[in-house]
Scaffold this motif. Structure first.
Motif, mmCIF file in Angstrom:
data_model
loop_
_atom_site.group_PDB
_atom_site.id
_atom_site.type_symbol
_atom_site.label_atom_id
_atom_site.label_comp_id
_atom_site.label_asym_id
_atom_site.label_seq_id
_atom_site.Cartn_x
_atom_site.Cartn_y
_atom_site.Cartn_z
ATOM 1 N N ALA A 119 0.834 -1.213 0.000
ATOM 2 C CA ALA A 119 0.000 0.000 0.000
ATOM 3 C C ALA A 119 0.864 1.257 0.000
ATOM 4 C CB ALA A 119 -0.930 -0.015 1.211
ATOM 5 N N TYR A 120 1.927 1.246 0.784
ATOM 6 C CA TYR A 120 2.839 2.392 0.842
ATOM 7 C C TYR A 120 3.537 2.587 -0.498
ATOM 8 C CZ TYR A 120 6.356 5.562 2.817
ATOM 9 O OH TYR A 120 7.170 6.650 3.076
ATOM 10 N N THR A 164 0.471 -0.893 6.801
ATOM 11 C CA THR A 164 0.982 -1.974 7.650
ATOM 12 C C THR A 164 2.465 -1.772 7.918
ATOM 13 O OG1 THR A 164 -0.637 -3.474 6.665
ATOM 14 C CG2 THR A 164 1.172 -4.471 7.901
ATOM 15 N N ASP A 165 3.208 -1.403 6.888
ATOM 16 C CA ASP A 165 4.631 -1.105 7.032
ATOM 17 C C ASP A 165 4.952 0.122 6.194
ATOM 18 O OD1 ASP A 165 7.238 -1.230 7.796
ATOM 19 O OD2 ASP A 165 7.776 -2.981 6.586
ATOM 20 N N GLN A 166 5.805 0.981 6.697
ATOM 21 C CA GLN A 166 6.177 2.193 5.986
ATOM 22 C C GLN A 166 7.556 2.651 6.434
ATOM 23 O OE1 GLN A 166 3.065 4.817 8.267
ATOM 24 N NE2 GLN A 166 4.624 6.163 7.432
ATOM 25 N N LEU A 167 8.098 3.644 5.747
ATOM 26 C CA LEU A 167 9.397 4.185 6.099
ATOM 27 C C LEU A 167 9.274 5.092 7.311
ATOM 28 C CD1 LEU A 167 10.884 4.989 2.581
ATOM 29 C CD2 LEU A 167 11.512 3.119 4.098
ATOM 30 N N ASN A 210 2.485 1.618 -3.437
ATOM 31 C CA ASN A 210 1.515 2.062 -4.439
ATOM 32 C C ASN A 210 1.361 3.571 -4.419
ATOM 33 O OD1 ASN A 210 0.993 -0.497 -5.384
ATOM 34 N ND2 ASN A 210 -0.902 -0.768 -4.245
ATOM 35 N N ASP A 211 1.188 4.138 -3.234
ATOM 36 C CA ASP A 211 1.008 5.585 -3.108
ATOM 37 C C ASP A 211 2.273 6.346 -3.481
ATOM 38 O OD1 ASP A 211 -1.544 5.110 -2.306
ATOM 39 O OD2 ASP A 211 -1.198 5.470 -0.174
ATOM 40 N N PHE A 212 3.428 5.816 -3.070
ATOM 41 C CA PHE A 212 4.692 6.492 -3.372
ATOM 42 C C PHE A 212 5.001 6.432 -4.870
ATOM 43 C CE2 PHE A 212 9.516 6.489 -3.139
ATOM 44 C CZ PHE A 212 9.590 7.861 -2.983
ATOM 45 N N MET A 213 4.754 5.276 -5.490
ATOM 46 C CA MET A 213 4.983 5.140 -6.929
ATOM 47 C C MET A 213 4.029 6.018 -7.727
ATOM 48 S SD MET A 213 7.505 3.239 -7.969
ATOM 49 C CE MET A 213 7.020 2.723 -9.608
ATOM 50 N N MET A 214 2.820 6.219 -7.227
ATOM 51 C CA MET A 214 1.876 7.116 -7.900
ATOM 52 C C MET A 214 2.442 8.525 -7.984
ATOM 53 S SD MET A 214 -1.100 7.496 -9.375
ATOM 54 C CE MET A 214 -2.231 6.191 -8.879
ATOM 55 N N LEU A 215 3.082 8.977 -6.913
ATOM 56 C CA LEU A 215 3.703 10.309 -6.908
ATOM 57 C C LEU A 215 4.925 10.348 -7.819
ATOM 58 C CD1 LEU A 215 3.490 11.062 -3.079
ATOM 59 C CD2 LEU A 215 2.170 12.178 -4.871
ATOM 60 N N LEU A 216 5.749 9.304 -7.754
ATOM 61 C CA LEU A 216 6.964 9.274 -8.564
ATOM 62 C C LEU A 216 6.654 9.230 -10.054
ATOM 63 C CD1 LEU A 216 9.203 6.769 -6.550
ATOM 64 C CD2 LEU A 216 9.539 9.220 -6.770
ATOM 65 N N GLY A 227 5.315 9.796 5.545
ATOM 66 C CA GLY A 227 4.327 9.420 4.542
ATOM 67 C C GLY A 227 4.853 9.598 3.132
ATOM 68 N N PRO A 228 4.178 9.003 2.141
ATOM 69 C CA PRO A 228 4.616 9.126 0.745
ATOM 70 C C PRO A 228 4.728 10.564 0.262
ATOM 71 C CG PRO A 228 2.993 7.382 0.955
ATOM 72 C CD PRO A 228 3.037 8.086 2.275
ATOM 73 N N ASN A 229 3.779 11.420 0.642
ATOM 74 C CA ASN A 229 3.811 12.815 0.204
ATOM 75 C C ASN A 229 5.019 13.553 0.770
ATOM 76 O OD1 ASN A 229 1.218 13.399 -1.410
ATOM 77 N ND2 ASN A 229 0.430 12.358 0.389
ATOM 78 N N GLU A 230 5.271 13.349 2.052
ATOM 79 C CA GLU A 230 6.425 14.006 2.671
ATOM 80 C C GLU A 230 7.731 13.484 2.081
ATOM 81 O OE1 GLU A 230 8.574 14.609 7.039
ATOM 82 O OE2 GLU A 230 6.729 13.431 6.875
ATOM 83 N N LEU A 231 7.799 12.187 1.864
ATOM 84 C CA LEU A 231 9.004 11.589 1.290
ATOM 85 C C LEU A 231 9.269 12.133 -0.108
ATOM 86 C CD1 LEU A 231 11.291 9.542 1.550
ATOM 87 C CD2 LEU A 231 9.731 7.783 0.707
#
Length: 333
Positions: free
Chosen positions: A82-83, A272-275, A85-91, A309-313
């Protein structure tokens, strides 16, 4: 007679080689024992994150970050999907035009691996289709600057088109009658407890569409109550309390509140797991995979893990590009 030895650098005096070796070892030991708390470098394959929230900087570039955080290897880990997916969407939508050629190769390898994993595991089909659609849309948009030749981008577009075709042609395998228990064989109390663990209302709604038996369980107001209380504060809910007097009798008060609040405030993202960032050594790592803390302050009781979070990263990784863009605009003005 001088004692010569053969090394990777050629023939050198043994005495000189030993002296250089000792000096090198002393430097390495001093570096590992006297690590500064605010060093802006990467230690081994760790990624250092300096600064406070909103002003953070990473010690590596995008391609190094992808490698050090093992994004490709984590594609098959259901906890990180899930993490990712969201991060790749931004990238793939906002960062693809700014990333280097090396980062491009890594990103498309990850994208292909995600598609293969989705088809093999028969999970995350809809999120993957959405990711491919958004990626294609961003890549054919020529309004933003790009790194690389037109032919290179055409190859990338063809890669995304091929992956999209695979996903469109994919058909889920229907379960055969094997005599094993199904979800509806469980007691309603167990099914309710499973639903209480879901943080996305769309999962509950889709579950209710599968059969009439599950539909009645999804209408349990206590499930929607817990969902609302998890995502929104009492102050946010109070804005729509008065509207509940005029709602349709077929919709519970909590369902109505969830619909109104989610439309106004959005939903709280859970992974469930994230950076996360270790407050002691300031390095990024996957929360459930842990890390080796090299800070002298690691034994303090105040050490904590701060989620990123993905946005902050994404903003941390590409902040330098945004600053360059702003400065260039100022020059033209």
């Amino acid at each position: 007679m001088a004692d010569w030895i053969k090394t990777a650098r050629g023939w050198v005096l043994r005495e000189l080689e030993n002296t250089e070796y000792r000096a090198t070892q002393e430097k390495i030991n001093a570096r590992s024992q006297a690590v500064s708390y605010d060093r802006e470098v990467s230690i081994g394959r760790n990624v250092k994150a300096t600064g406070t929230k909103g002003q953070r900087k990473l010690s590596v570039c995008v391609s190094e970050f992808i490698e050090y955080m093992a994004l490709l290897e984590n594609v098959t880990d259901i906890r990180t999907q899930a993490y990712l997916n969201d991060f790749m969407m931004l990238l793939m939508t906002k960062g693809i035009g700014k990333a280097s050629g090396c980062a491009h190769r890594q990103l498309f390898k990850i994208l292909e691996a995600m598609v293969i994993e989705a088809m093999n595991s028969e999970t995350n089909i809809i999120p993957m289709k959405n990711l491919l659609v958004c990626t294609m849309k961003s890549m054919v948009d020529e309004s933003t600057g790009r790194i690389g030749s037109k032919s290179l981008w055409n190859r990338h577009i063809q890669t995304v088109a091929n992956l999209s075709t695979k996903m469109e042609q994919f058909v889920l395998t229907e379960r055969v009658e094997d005599g094993l228990p199904t979800l509806t064989d469980l007691p309603k109390e167990c099914i309710r407890e499973i639903m209480l663990k879901l943080s996305d209302h769309r999962d509950i709604i889709n579950l209710g569409k599968t059969c009439s038996e599950l539909y009645y369980v999804t209408q349990d107001s206590s499930i929607w109550q817990k969902l609302v209380q998890y995502h929104f504060s009492e102050k946010q809910m109070s804005m729509f309390i008065e509207d509940t007097e005029y709602i349709d009798s077929t919709v519970s008060v909590w369902q109505h509140l969830h619909h109104k609040c989610s439309k106004k405030f959005g939903l709280k993202k859970t992974y469930t797991d994230q950076l996360v960032i270790c407050s002691a050594c300031k390095t990024l790592h996957w929360m459930m995979q842990g890390h080796t803390c090299w800070s002298a302050k690691k034994d303090e009781t105040s050490v904590y893990l701060e989620p990123v979070g993905p946005n902050e990263l994404f903003s941390i990784l590409f902040s330098s590009y945004e600053l360059i863009g702003k400065s260039s605009k100022t020059v033209h003005l």
